[in-house]
Design a protein around this motif. Sequence first.
Motif, short mmCIF file in Angstrom:
data_model
loop_
_atom_site.label_atom_id
_atom_site.label_comp_id
_atom_site.label_asym_id
_atom_site.label_seq_id
_atom_site.Cartn_x
_atom_site.Cartn_y
_atom_site.Cartn_z
N ASP A 143 0.80 -1.23 0.00
CA ASP A 143 0.00 0.00 0.00
C ASP A 143 0.83 1.28 0.00
N GLY A 198 -5.30 -2.73 10.48
CA GLY A 198 -6.24 -1.95 11.27
C GLY A 198 -6.44 -2.54 12.66
N HIS A 200 -14.43 -4.58 1.39
CA HIS A 200 -13.18 -4.77 2.12
C HIS A 200 -11.98 -4.58 1.19
N TYR A 204 -9.57 1.00 1.47
CA TYR A 204 -8.37 1.69 1.97
C TYR A 204 -8.22 3.10 1.39
N GLU A 230 -5.09 -1.05 7.46
CA GLU A 230 -6.38 -1.62 7.03
C GLU A 230 -6.39 -3.12 7.29
N SER A 231 -7.56 -3.65 7.62
CA SER A 231 -7.76 -5.07 7.86
C SER A 231 -6.94 -5.53 9.06
N PHE A 243 -8.86 1.18 9.18
CA PHE A 243 -9.92 0.97 8.21
C PHE A 243 -10.27 -0.51 8.14
N ASP A 244 -11.56 -0.82 8.26
CA ASP A 244 -12.01 -2.22 8.29
C ASP A 244 -11.14 -3.06 9.22
#
Length: 288
Positions: free
Chosen positions: A88, A175, A265, A269, A171-172, A195-196
């Motif tokens: 990312d 996160g 999902h 992001y 994220e995920s 995030f999520d």
Amino acid sequence: MQHLSHLPTRAPMALLLLLVLSLSRAVPATAQQAAPAAALSIGQTFTLTSQVLGETRRINVYRPASFPDSANTALPVLYMPDGGMAEDFLHVAGLVQVLVGNGTMRPFMLVGIENTERRRDLTGPTTDAKDRKIAPRVGGSAAFRQFLRRELMPEIARRYPTTAEKAIIGESLAGLFVVETLLTEPDLFDTYLAFDPSLWWNKEQLLQVAPAFARRYQGPAKVLFMAASSQPDIARETRQLGVILEQAGNQRLTVTALSLPLETHQTIYHPAALLGLRAVFAPKLAKK
């Protein structure tokens, strides 16, 4: 009548020269000598040998350059798990570049941490047998935090001019790590963006410890920004965590929990990061 051999020759020679020049200009660029391609660079990368983790980690760094004296300016740091070039790092660096450039975000240096064993580093211990099936090794989040605290943060401060302000984004499972860090070692960062987050981990254990944390926390002010996609279980858990923290009424905690029902999902992001970075890192108003 003049014989052809006696005709003037200068005009035909001039026409021939013009023809040669025009043909040379018409040759495609691929047939000419091509200029060598240069590397396209947006930041810096280095490796750091970790005694805590027992391995070498690759670190990617982006410093926005759209403000005066950017090379020598001390910047706050935004740390990012999942920070490899194939993960990312690029799209979040792009957001930082655009938002700093258009004045909707304060300048931050982005530090991306490339994964080796993602599910090991970003998860805490679990008693759920199903959790332990996701990877050969899980539950290494405490060690990963020690790597950040003892090794990576000092190395970043040694290499670059930085301020004391620190933030983390993920994220995920990243996160999940962000939220777990806030609840267990809140002094590590000032701002947390998740995030999520995979709050289902260890039978939603973080939701169980959140009320006590929110009531008892007496440290410096912290900011938590969360966003959830349309995935029902994650949306419910994220919303529930937001309610728990807000209902505690702790003035030292600023909590935002957004619902982004049009995102999945897999897509959340980037749009969530755009909203989050603008919200929590908006430029400070000058004092009158």
